[in-house]
Design a protein around this motif. Structure first.
Motif, PDB file in Angstrom:
ATOM      1  N   ARG A   1      62.514  -1.108  38.348  1.00 32.38           N
ATOM      2  CA  ARG A   1      63.531  -1.673  37.456  1.00 32.38           C
ATOM      3  C   ARG A   1      63.283  -1.413  35.970  1.00 32.38           C
ATOM      4  NH1 ARG A   1      61.067  -5.101  34.752  1.00 32.38           N
ATOM      5  NH2 ARG A   1      62.957  -5.500  33.556  1.00 32.38           N
ATOM      6  N   VAL A   2      62.046  -1.242  35.546  1.00 33.51           N
ATOM      7  CA  VAL A   2      61.749  -1.098  34.124  1.00 33.51           C
ATOM      8  C   VAL A   2      62.425   0.158  33.570  1.00 33.51           C
ATOM      9  CG1 VAL A   2      59.572   0.187  34.465  1.00 33.51           C
ATOM     10  CG2 VAL A   2      59.886  -1.255  32.419  1.00 33.51           C
ATOM     11  N   LYS A   3      63.017   0.040  32.371  1.00 32.96           N
ATOM     12  CA  LYS A   3      63.655   1.185  31.725  1.00 32.96           C
ATOM     13  C   LYS A   3      62.597   2.158  31.229  1.00 32.96           C
ATOM     14  CE  LYS A   3      67.995  -0.425  31.762  1.00 32.96           C
ATOM     15  NZ  LYS A   3      69.129   0.265  32.402  1.00 32.96           N
ATOM     16  N   LEU A   4      63.007   3.397  31.022  1.00 32.48           N
ATOM     17  CA  LEU A   4      62.104   4.486  30.645  1.00 32.48           C
ATOM     18  C   LEU A   4      62.590   5.086  29.329  1.00 32.48           C
ATOM     19  CD1 LEU A   4      62.105   5.949  34.240  1.00 32.48           C
ATOM     20  CD2 LEU A   4      60.269   4.569  33.230  1.00 32.48           C
ATOM     21  N   LEU A   5      61.820   4.886  28.269  1.00 32.55           N
ATOM     22  CA  LEU A   5      62.225   5.229  26.907  1.00 32.55           C
ATOM     23  C   LEU A   5      61.380   6.366  26.351  1.00 32.55           C
ATOM     24  CD1 LEU A   5      63.564   4.624  24.070  1.00 32.55           C
ATOM     25  CD2 LEU A   5      61.782   2.887  23.768  1.00 32.55           C
ATOM     26  N   SER A   6      62.017   7.377  25.820  1.00 36.93           N
ATOM     27  CA  SER A   6      61.300   8.371  25.013  1.00 36.93           C
ATOM     28  C   SER A   6      61.239   7.833  23.590  1.00 36.93           C
ATOM     29  CB  SER A   6      62.018   9.724  25.044  1.00 36.93           C
ATOM     30  OG  SER A   6      63.349   9.612  24.581  1.00 36.93           O
TER      31      SER A   6
ATOM     32  N   GLY B   1      67.362   6.533  38.914  1.00 36.66           N
ATOM     33  CA  GLY B   1      68.459   5.616  39.210  1.00 36.66           C
ATOM     34  C   GLY B   1      69.117   5.039  37.979  1.00 36.66           C
ATOM     35  N   GLY B   2      69.126   5.798  36.881  1.00 37.27           N
ATOM     36  CA  GLY B   2      69.832   5.352  35.680  1.00 37.27           C
ATOM     37  C   GLY B   2      69.017   4.477  34.762  1.00 37.27           C
ATOM     38  N   ARG B   3      67.731   4.779  34.613  1.00 39.34           N
ATOM     39  CA  ARG B   3      66.857   3.919  33.801  1.00 39.34           C
ATOM     40  C   ARG B   3      66.436   4.546  32.479  1.00 39.34           C
ATOM     41  NH1 ARG B   3      61.913   2.354  36.869  1.00 39.34           N
ATOM     42  NH2 ARG B   3      62.364   3.806  38.560  1.00 39.34           N
ATOM     43  N   LEU B   4      67.000   5.677  32.129  1.00 41.31           N
ATOM     44  CA  LEU B   4      66.614   6.361  30.894  1.00 41.31           C
ATOM     45  C   LEU B   4      67.229   5.704  29.661  1.00 41.31           C
ATOM     46  CD1 LEU B   4      65.512   8.819  29.227  1.00 41.31           C
ATOM     47  CD2 LEU B   4      67.675   9.971  29.801  1.00 41.31           C
ATOM     48  N   ILE B   5      66.405   5.568  28.617  1.00 39.26           N
ATOM     49  CA  ILE B   5      66.872   5.343  27.255  1.00 39.26           C
ATOM     50  C   ILE B   5      66.332   6.512  26.443  1.00 39.26           C
ATOM     51  CG2 ILE B   5      66.898   3.843  25.227  1.00 39.26           C
ATOM     52  CD1 ILE B   5      66.124   1.509  27.082  1.00 39.26           C
ATOM     53  N   LEU B   6      67.223   7.280  25.844  1.00 39.90           N
ATOM     54  CA  LEU B   6      66.810   8.469  25.100  1.00 39.90           C
ATOM     55  C   LEU B   6      66.576   8.095  23.640  1.00 39.90           C
ATOM     56  CD1 LEU B   6      66.251  11.485  24.963  1.00 39.90           C
ATOM     57  CD2 LEU B   6      68.717  11.873  24.685  1.00 39.90           C
ATOM     58  N   GLY B   7      65.312   7.940  23.288  1.00 40.29           N
ATOM     59  CA  GLY B   7      64.952   7.710  21.895  1.00 40.29           C
ATOM     60  C   GLY B   7      64.678   9.038  21.218  1.00 40.29           C
ATOM     61  N   VAL B   8      65.249   9.254  20.045  1.00 43.69           N
ATOM     62  CA  VAL B   8      65.129  10.544  19.365  1.00 43.69           C
ATOM     63  C   VAL B   8      64.661  10.343  17.926  1.00 43.69           C
ATOM     64  CG1 VAL B   8      66.919  11.577  20.814  1.00 43.69           C
ATOM     65  CG2 VAL B   8      67.553  10.565  18.613  1.00 43.69           C
ATOM     66  N   GLY B   9      63.976  11.361  17.406  1.00 46.61           N
ATOM     67  CA  GLY B   9      63.524  11.311  16.024  1.00 46.61           C
ATOM     68  C   GLY B   9      63.443  12.703  15.434  1.00 46.61           C
ATOM     69  N   ALA B  10      63.290  12.775  14.113  1.00 45.88           N
ATOM     70  CA  ALA B  10      63.345  14.059  13.414  1.00 45.88           C
ATOM     71  C   ALA B  10      62.056  14.851  13.517  1.00 45.88           C
ATOM     72  CB  ALA B  10      63.686  13.828  11.938  1.00 45.88           C
TER      73      ALA B  10
ATOM     74  N   TYR C   1      61.112  -2.162  29.034  1.00 44.64           N
ATOM     75  CA  TYR C   1      60.960  -0.710  29.055  1.00 44.64           C
ATOM     76  C   TYR C   1      59.505  -0.322  28.866  1.00 44.64           C
ATOM     77  CZ  TYR C   1      60.749  -0.929  23.916  1.00 44.64           C
ATOM     78  OH  TYR C   1      60.395  -1.223  22.614  1.00 44.64           O
ATOM     79  N   LEU C   2      59.221   0.908  29.286  1.00 49.81           N
ATOM     80  CA  LEU C   2      57.978   1.598  28.976  1.00 49.81           C
ATOM     81  C   LEU C   2      58.343   2.843  28.163  1.00 49.81           C
ATOM     82  CD1 LEU C   2      56.283   1.425  32.480  1.00 49.81           C
ATOM     83  CD2 LEU C   2      55.575   0.164  30.423  1.00 49.81           C
ATOM     84  N   ALA C   3      57.526   3.159  27.163  1.00 48.16           N
ATOM     85  CA  ALA C   3      57.867   4.264  26.269  1.00 48.16           C
ATOM     86  C   ALA C   3      56.762   5.305  26.243  1.00 48.16           C
ATOM     87  CB  ALA C   3      58.117   3.734  24.853  1.00 48.16           C
ATOM     88  N   SER C   4      57.195   6.562  26.052  1.00 50.75           N
ATOM     89  CA  SER C   4      56.267   7.679  25.950  1.00 50.75           C
ATOM     90  C   SER C   4      56.657   8.544  24.754  1.00 50.75           C
ATOM     91  CB  SER C   4      56.299   8.514  27.239  1.00 50.75           C
ATOM     92  OG  SER C   4      55.371   9.578  27.187  1.00 50.75           O
ATOM     93  N   CYS C   5      55.645   9.016  24.004  1.00 52.61           N
ATOM     94  CA  CYS C   5      55.857   9.786  22.775  1.00 52.61           C
ATOM     95  C   CYS C   5      56.069  11.271  23.070  1.00 52.61           C
ATOM     96  CB  CYS C   5      54.661   9.634  21.850  1.00 52.61           C
ATOM     97  SG  CYS C   5      54.267   7.956  21.370  1.00 52.61           S
ATOM     98  N   ASP C   6      56.266  12.034  22.014  1.00 55.26           N
ATOM     99  CA  ASP C   6      56.547  13.456  22.176  1.00 55.26           C
ATOM    100  C   ASP C   6      55.956  14.270  21.037  1.00 55.26           C
ATOM    101  OD1 ASP C   6      57.683  15.882  23.043  1.00 55.26           O
ATOM    102  OD2 ASP C   6      59.574  15.503  22.019  1.00 55.26           O
ATOM    103  N   HIS C   7      55.039  15.170  21.377  1.00 55.68           N
ATOM    104  CA  HIS C   7      54.621  16.250  20.480  1.00 55.68           C
ATOM    105  C   HIS C   7      54.315  17.454  21.356  1.00 55.68           C
ATOM    106  CE1 HIS C   7      54.499  14.685  16.401  1.00 55.68           C
ATOM    107  NE2 HIS C   7      53.975  13.560  16.859  1.00 55.68           N
TER     108      HIS C   7
END
Length: 306
Positions: A81-86, A111-120, A44-50
């Motif tokens: 093919r790589v998954k996409l993670l928040s 095409g169904g590659r999301l992983i939904l990462g969540v935080g407070a 996967y590749l991950a991207s942050c959120d603010h």
């Protein structure tokens, strides 16, 4: 075998981890890094959120925080093919239907590659600016996860009724390509571990040292067992900074560096304690050095992780 993924550089530039070269990097660098990850087998590749950083924190955190949905959607078109993670989306800053619309579209487009990462979340001013309740952000996140489960499910007209949010007879398309979008919960506080255990498909610890992880994993599993949850959970870990081979420059005292098999031997300890995926980070002085490190890790270290 332990899966490996990575947080994207450039898209967030906290002084805790950003390399100097990232300050002048941009979209072309992100695309090349994503293509290398896709080609070399990263999970996967991950991207942050603010949303916005207050002046009091800007010197340390910087104000460079790309939007995760926009960033991952952009990179979805450059990869296969790589998954996409928040990692992680502060979903309490937005109404669940707003988040569901964005992430369902991302999952559809990729095409169904999301992983939904969540935080407070941890920046009070951010919550105040959008009218969200910072003091009760834990409960807000719990309910938002439940609402997102409904809104990202198979039903075009999802229904949910909670303390803060309620919706029905409101259709959203496109639907996610996946029947069930994985939700990974970030955080290492007792509340976060409990949330991951009771509501998550995965756990994303934040900075737990190696000696603390086994106890945390045992607690996670105990909480799931006590709640009667039999579904598997994906346990993650963020590794020490890495450099494959002889750096020839000061990569820092805490960086794991050396020959590939020695690195693999050290990283195998994560799998032995019950970790299923590791998030790796490489020291680098340029985009080229980073992509060379990624390729070297995939070819010379990853095959020895099992």
């Amino acid at each position: 075998m332990v899966m490996y993924g990575m947080q994207l550089p450039v898209q967030s530039q906290s002084t805790l981890y950003a390399e100097p070269w990232e300050a002048v990097a941009g979209p072309a660098d992100l695309v090349e890094i994503a293509r290398v990850a896709d080609r070399t087998g990263f999970g996967y590749l991950a991207s942050c959120d603010h949303v916005a950083i207050p002046r009091r924190l800007a010197a340390a955190m910087s104000t460079v925080w790309y939007d995760p949905v926009a960033t991952l959607s952009y990179l979805a078109a450059a990869t296969e093919r790589v998954k996409l993670l928040s990692h992680v989306a502060i979903v309490g800053l937005r109404h669940p239907l707003v988040s569901a619309k964005a992430y369902a579209t991302l999952d559809c487009l990729s095409g169904g590659r999301l992983i939904l990462g969540v935080g407070a979340g941890h920046v009070q001013e951010e919550f105040e600016a959008v009218g969200a309740d910072f003091a009760r952000r834990g409960g807000l996140l719990d309910e938002t996860i439940d609402a997102l489960r409904a809104a990202l499910g198979p039903e075009e007209y999802a229904e949910f009724s909670g303390e803060r949010f309620a919706f029905k007879d409101l259709g959203q398309r496109p639907r996610p390509a996946q029947e069930r979008v994985p939700v990974w919960v970030g955080g290492s506080s007792p509340a976060a571990v409990r949330r991951a255990a009771l509501r998550g498909d995965g756990w994303l610890p934040q900075g737990d040292p190696r000696d603390r992880l086994p106890g945390q994993i045992a607690k996670l599993r105990r909480l799931r067992e006590e709640a009667g949850i039999e579904a598997p959970v994906t346990v993650g870990a963020i590794t020490e900074a890495l450099y494959v081979g002889d750096a020839g420059w000061d990569v820092g005292r805490r960086t794991l560096t050396g020959k590939p098999q020695a690195l693999a031997a050290s990283l195998r300890a994560y799998g032995e304690m019950g970790v299923h995926q590791i998030q790796v980070r490489f020291r680098s002085r340029s985009r080229t050095e980073l992509t060379d490190q990624m390729a070297a890790f995939a070819a010379e270290v990853a095959p020895h992780l099992s």
